[in-house]
Design a protein around this motif. Sequence first.
Motif, PDB file in Angstrom:
ATOM      1  N   LEU A  78       0.833  -1.210   0.000  1.00  0.00           N
ATOM      2  CA  LEU A  78       0.000   0.000   0.000  1.00  0.00           C
ATOM      3  C   LEU A  78       0.872   1.268   0.000  1.00  0.00           C
ATOM      4  CD1 LEU A  78      -2.981  -0.984   2.330  1.00  0.00           C
ATOM      5  CD2 LEU A  78      -2.831  -1.086  -0.143  1.00  0.00           C
ATOM      6  N   SER A  79       0.179   2.415  -0.035  1.00  0.00           N
ATOM      7  CA  SER A  79       0.855   3.679  -0.369  1.00  0.00           C
ATOM      8  C   SER A  79       1.997   4.100   0.556  1.00  0.00           C
ATOM      9  CB  SER A  79      -0.174   4.803  -0.438  1.00  0.00           C
ATOM     10  OG  SER A  79      -0.915   4.857   0.757  1.00  0.00           O
ATOM     11  N   SER A 116      -6.739   2.385  -7.326  1.00  0.00           N
ATOM     12  CA  SER A 116      -6.925   3.149  -6.082  1.00  0.00           C
ATOM     13  C   SER A 116      -7.112   4.620  -6.406  1.00  0.00           C
ATOM     14  CB  SER A 116      -5.672   2.958  -5.224  1.00  0.00           C
ATOM     15  OG  SER A 116      -5.542   3.972  -4.259  1.00  0.00           O
ATOM     16  N   TYR A 141       3.302   4.382  -5.202  1.00  0.00           N
ATOM     17  CA  TYR A 141       2.064   3.596  -5.250  1.00  0.00           C
ATOM     18  C   TYR A 141       1.181   4.069  -6.407  1.00  0.00           C
ATOM     19  CZ  TYR A 141      -2.326   1.671  -3.244  1.00  0.00           C
ATOM     20  OH  TYR A 141      -3.497   0.988  -3.010  1.00  0.00           O
ATOM     21  N   PHE A 168     -10.313   1.804  -5.820  1.00  0.00           N
ATOM     22  CA  PHE A 168     -10.868   1.796  -4.472  1.00  0.00           C
ATOM     23  C   PHE A 168     -10.432   3.010  -3.673  1.00  0.00           C
ATOM     24  CE2 PHE A 168     -11.585  -3.013  -4.396  1.00  0.00           C
ATOM     25  CZ  PHE A 168     -12.970  -2.879  -4.355  1.00  0.00           C
ATOM     26  N   PRO A 169     -11.348   3.489  -2.825  1.00  0.00           N
ATOM     27  CA  PRO A 169     -10.967   4.483  -1.823  1.00  0.00           C
ATOM     28  C   PRO A 169     -10.409   3.742  -0.608  1.00  0.00           C
ATOM     29  CG  PRO A 169     -13.314   4.046  -1.693  1.00  0.00           C
ATOM     30  CD  PRO A 169     -12.762   3.144  -2.786  1.00  0.00           C
ATOM     31  N   GLY A 170     -10.248   4.412   0.530  1.00  0.00           N
ATOM     32  CA  GLY A 170      -9.867   3.727   1.763  1.00  0.00           C
ATOM     33  C   GLY A 170     -10.961   2.739   2.136  1.00  0.00           C
ATOM     34  N   GLY A 181      -1.115   1.657   4.628  1.00  0.00           N
ATOM     35  CA  GLY A 181      -1.868   2.581   3.771  1.00  0.00           C
ATOM     36  C   GLY A 181      -1.951   3.974   4.385  1.00  0.00           C
ATOM     37  N   THR A 182      -2.369   4.937   3.563  1.00  0.00           N
ATOM     38  CA  THR A 182      -2.565   6.308   4.031  1.00  0.00           C
ATOM     39  C   THR A 182      -3.932   6.449   4.706  1.00  0.00           C
ATOM     40  OG1 THR A 182      -1.137   7.069   2.267  1.00  0.00           O
ATOM     41  CG2 THR A 182      -2.617   8.726   3.213  1.00  0.00           C
ATOM     42  N   THR A 183      -4.897   5.671   4.237  1.00  0.00           N
ATOM     43  CA  THR A 183      -6.262   5.771   4.784  1.00  0.00           C
ATOM     44  C   THR A 183      -6.474   4.875   6.011  1.00  0.00           C
ATOM     45  OG1 THR A 183      -7.021   4.054   3.258  1.00  0.00           O
ATOM     46  CG2 THR A 183      -7.284   6.332   2.520  1.00  0.00           C
ATOM     47  N   TRP A 278      -4.106  13.395  -3.125  1.00  0.00           N
ATOM     48  CA  TRP A 278      -5.243  12.611  -3.625  1.00  0.00           C
ATOM     49  C   TRP A 278      -6.510  13.466  -3.672  1.00  0.00           C
ATOM     50  CZ3 TRP A 278      -4.692   7.465  -0.300  1.00  0.00           C
ATOM     51  CH2 TRP A 278      -3.531   6.794  -0.695  1.00  0.00           C
TER      52      TRP A 278
HETATM   53  C1  AKB Z   1      -3.863   3.277   0.856  1.00  0.00           C
HETATM   54  O1  AKB Z   1      -4.152   4.145   1.694  1.00  0.00           O
HETATM   55  O2  AKB Z   1      -2.727   3.105   0.409  1.00  0.00           O
HETATM   56  C2  AKB Z   1      -4.984   2.426   0.308  1.00  0.00           C
HETATM   57  C3  AKB Z   1      -5.583   3.035  -0.914  1.00  0.00           C
HETATM   58  C4  AKB Z   1      -6.495   4.179  -0.820  1.00  0.00           C
HETATM   59  O3  AKB Z   1      -5.298   2.592  -1.987  1.00  0.00           O
HETATM   60  N1  AKB Z   1      -5.980   2.225   1.313  1.00  0.00           N
END
Ligand code: AKB
Length: 313
Positions: A78-79, A116, A141, A168-170, A181-183, A278
């Motif tokens: 993930l990110s 994403s 990412y 996809f979102p979070g 991940g960031t979310t 984002w």
């Molecule tokens: C992330 O935060 O990296 C993932 C995504 C939004 O792709 N959850």
Amino acid sequence: MKKILVTGALGQIGSELTNRMREVYGSDNVIATDIRETDSPVVKNGPFEQLDVTNGEKMFDIAKTHNVDTVIHLAALLSATAEAKPLLAWNLNMGGLVNALETSRELGCQFFTPSSIGAFGPSTPKDSTPQDTIMRPTTMYGVNKVSGELLSDYYFTKFGVDTRGLRFPGLISYETLPGGGTTDYAVEIYYEAIKHNEYTSYIGEGTYMDMMYMPDALNAIIDLMEADGSKLEHRNSFNVSAMSVAPEDIAGAIRVHQPDFKLDYKVDPVRQSIAESWPNAIDSSAAMNEWGFKAEYDLAKMTSDMLDKLKTK
Ligand code: AKB
């Protein structure tokens, strides 16, 4: 009946999607794979094979042995982890993807992989982000996700592989924690609400990102894979979102159930700058129009379900 190979089956999406697809398609028809082997129900309740997705030969052998006709490729960094280890992210995210696409091409499989909101960047329109728009991400990412969308399109147009994907979102869930991940804050906040009735957010106040509850994400994957391909104008990948929220919105929804819940902030500059690159809120209308995407859970409904489920965990 489909025969499905899932990579990254012990991850946040994989663990729930594998169980759900085993209910829908039958346990023996969903072959779970992951680099780790644990005592999870995913490993115990159906076929499981240990697989590092960078090993294309092994992926192909597993797919061929089990006679699969569908590949769901979820294994990826993930990110935030990808930003900390960019070369590893390139090798794993792109190497795994090309192996999964090649396996699908050679065996004539239908193919799904998630993109994403991270595929967008600072020059993308931030609100009502269109399906087709500027995509110049500034994270590793995001570079992986845009490249993955283009590569999936290429396998469709060049080789006729039935590739499909979702931006996809979070994703928020109570079964398996996301990692790197960031979310992720939007999941942690619920766990901490139950445990300590307070949370310190690494994402700053007023930072909006799209989110979705896991049951909606699982339905979206299954519905997209079952959709009539001749009706799809877009394939890789569809914008899908259920809500656009900032940390204080989630805290407000938690306070409906726990009025004393406390939120404070200790912003992590790396994840904050990823979040700021984002969109605030993406437009899911292409997914709605082309294959009937609809999210059942808004913030209030998701919050009440998350808190209930976590209390009994
Ligand atoms: C992330 O935060 O990296 C993932 C995504 C939004 O792709 N959850």
